[in-house]
Design a protein around this motif. Structure first.
Motif, PDB file in Angstrom:
ATOM      1  N   HIS A   1       0.834  -1.205   0.000  1.00 35.48           N
ATOM      2  CA  HIS A   1       0.000   0.000   0.000  1.00 35.48           C
ATOM      3  C   HIS A   1       0.870   1.257   0.000  1.00 35.48           C
ATOM      4  O   HIS A   1       0.496   2.277  -0.601  1.00 35.48           O
ATOM      5  N   SER A   2       2.026   1.208   0.665  1.00 35.98           N
ATOM      6  CA  SER A   2       2.934   2.348   0.664  1.00 35.98           C
ATOM      7  C   SER A   2       3.468   2.613  -0.743  1.00 35.98           C
ATOM      8  O   SER A   2       3.607   3.769  -1.158  1.00 35.98           O
ATOM      9  N   LEU A   3       3.760   1.548  -1.468  1.00 30.64           N
ATOM     10  CA  LEU A   3       4.212   1.712  -2.853  1.00 30.64           C
ATOM     11  C   LEU A   3       3.132   2.377  -3.693  1.00 30.64           C
ATOM     12  O   LEU A   3       3.428   3.200  -4.565  1.00 30.64           O
ATOM     13  N   ALA A   4       1.871   2.028  -3.421  1.00 32.60           N
ATOM     14  CA  ALA A   4       0.769   2.607  -4.194  1.00 32.60           C
ATOM     15  C   ALA A   4       0.660   4.108  -3.978  1.00 32.60           C
ATOM     16  O   ALA A   4       0.149   4.835  -4.838  1.00 32.60           O
ATOM     17  N   GLY A   5       1.152   4.606  -2.819  1.00 34.40           N
ATOM     18  CA  GLY A   5       1.068   6.028  -2.519  1.00 34.40           C
ATOM     19  C   GLY A   5       2.185   6.861  -3.121  1.00 34.40           C
ATOM     20  O   GLY A   5       2.173   8.088  -3.020  1.00 34.40           O
ATOM     21  N   LEU A   6       3.153   6.220  -3.773  1.00 35.41           N
ATOM     22  CA  LEU A   6       4.260   6.942  -4.394  1.00 35.41           C
ATOM     23  C   LEU A   6       3.840   7.534  -5.738  1.00 35.41           C
ATOM     24  O   LEU A   6       2.825   7.117  -6.322  1.00 35.41           O
TER      25      LEU A   6
ATOM     26  N   GLY B   1       2.660   5.376  -8.401  1.00 34.87           N
ATOM     27  CA  GLY B   1       2.492   4.235  -7.503  1.00 34.87           C
ATOM     28  C   GLY B   1       1.715   3.093  -8.114  1.00 34.87           C
ATOM     29  O   GLY B   1       2.039   1.922  -7.881  1.00 34.87           O
TER      30      GLY B   1
ATOM     31  N   ILE C   1       4.051   1.205 -10.294  1.00 33.92           N
ATOM     32  CA  ILE C   1       5.041   0.486  -9.484  1.00 33.92           C
ATOM     33  C   ILE C   1       4.404  -0.739  -8.835  1.00 33.92           C
ATOM     34  O   ILE C   1       4.976  -1.836  -8.847  1.00 33.92           O
ATOM     35  N   LEU C   2       3.197  -0.556  -8.283  1.00 35.66           N
ATOM     36  CA  LEU C   2       2.529  -1.663  -7.610  1.00 35.66           C
ATOM     37  C   LEU C   2       2.165  -2.764  -8.600  1.00 35.66           C
ATOM     38  O   LEU C   2       2.272  -3.958  -8.292  1.00 35.66           O
TER      39      LEU C   2
END
Length: 267
Positions: free
Chosen positions: A232-237, A240, A243-244
């Motif tokens: 979920h942190s990757l999705a917020g980049l 994101g 990346i996800l």
């Protein structure tokens, strides 16, 4: 001690033990494919549950004959852990530092398999597990101790280091020496799956470690989380979603690599 080593060698050399270990790799493949699919579902907004071992076990639990499959998963992962413990006993590298390094690696891998097996057992018995809640509880308990921040930093560095080790192993194709690969396109395809899979899994694990570090530096245990929180942190980049999607696809490829590992691993 010699008796223990002889017993470990006999167990390691038995055909049944090798078959069980290969089934264990298939189980790992299934889990990573399910986790990868759940991660990709985040991008499409479909939810799909938690993208971690607990979420994967829950999906399996809800499938036809899922409970029976969970029991099989638990037993095979326990057997795979036993094989790693046997490898630790049998390690005979002449270099003491390398020997104990390998032993620690085997024992660490065994601990991971035991944790996965325990999670499968919880779901087989009708329970559930939340990796983020467990990580937050663990972080809170550490932070409550006098040296809690230092200990949590060490945990974060260890987990991040494991993630980086996966990335390096994939990028350098170090996993090839443990496989008897077929010639031609099939072998090249397996290597490609391995490279992409190891790098993707390494990224997910490294982000998990970074979350522990952030929790330590901010003294906020709720910042910590498991694999689901990391994804979920990757999705917020920035970018994101892309990346996800790439990491989720990489986890699926790692799952397919585990299938190939079951067939071509040197044992």
């Amino acid at each position: 001690m010699s008796g223990v080593r002889s017993a470990a060698r006999a167990a390691q050399d038995s055909t049944g033990f090798r078959v069980t270990a290969r089934i264990g790799y298939v189980v790992l493949g299934i889990l990573h494919i399910v986790i990868g699919l759940i991660a990709i579902s985040f991008v499409s907004g479909g939810g799909g549950g938690e993208a971690d071992q607990g979420g994967a076990m829950e999906q399996i639990q809800n499938a036809p004959m899922g409970v029976l499959l969970l029991w099989l998963i638990a037993l095979t992962l326990f057997a795979l852990a036993l094989s790693q413990i046997a490898e630790a006993f049998l390690e005979r590298n002449p270099d003491p530092k390398r020997k104990w390094g390998y032993r620690l690696k085997y024992l660490g891998t065994a601990a991971i398999y035991i944790a996965l097996a325990a999670t499968a057992l919880v779901y087989a018995l009708g329970g559930r597990s939340d990796s983020s809640e467990s990580s937050q509880s663990f972080s809170a308990q550490l932070l409550a101790t006098p040296a809690g921040v230092v200990l949590l930093v060490l945990v974060g560095l260890l987990v991040t280091g494991i993630g980086l080790a996966f990335i390096v192993r994939g990028a350098t194709r170090a996993f090839e020496k443990h496989l008897d690969l077929p010639d031609g396109k099939a072998g090249k395809g397996i290597v490609t799956f391995g490279v992409c899979g190891y790098v993707a899994k390494g990224i997910a694990i490294a982000v998990t470690g970074i979350l522990f570090l952030v929790a330590a530096l901010t003294r906020d245990s709720e910042t910590a989380g498991g694999l689901d929180a990391a994804l979920h942190s990757l999705a917020g980049l920035p970018f994101g979603a892309l990346i996800l999607w790439v990491v989720g696809a990489g986890l699926i490829l790692y799952g397919l690599f585990c299938f190939a590992r079951a067939a071509f691993a040197r044992m």
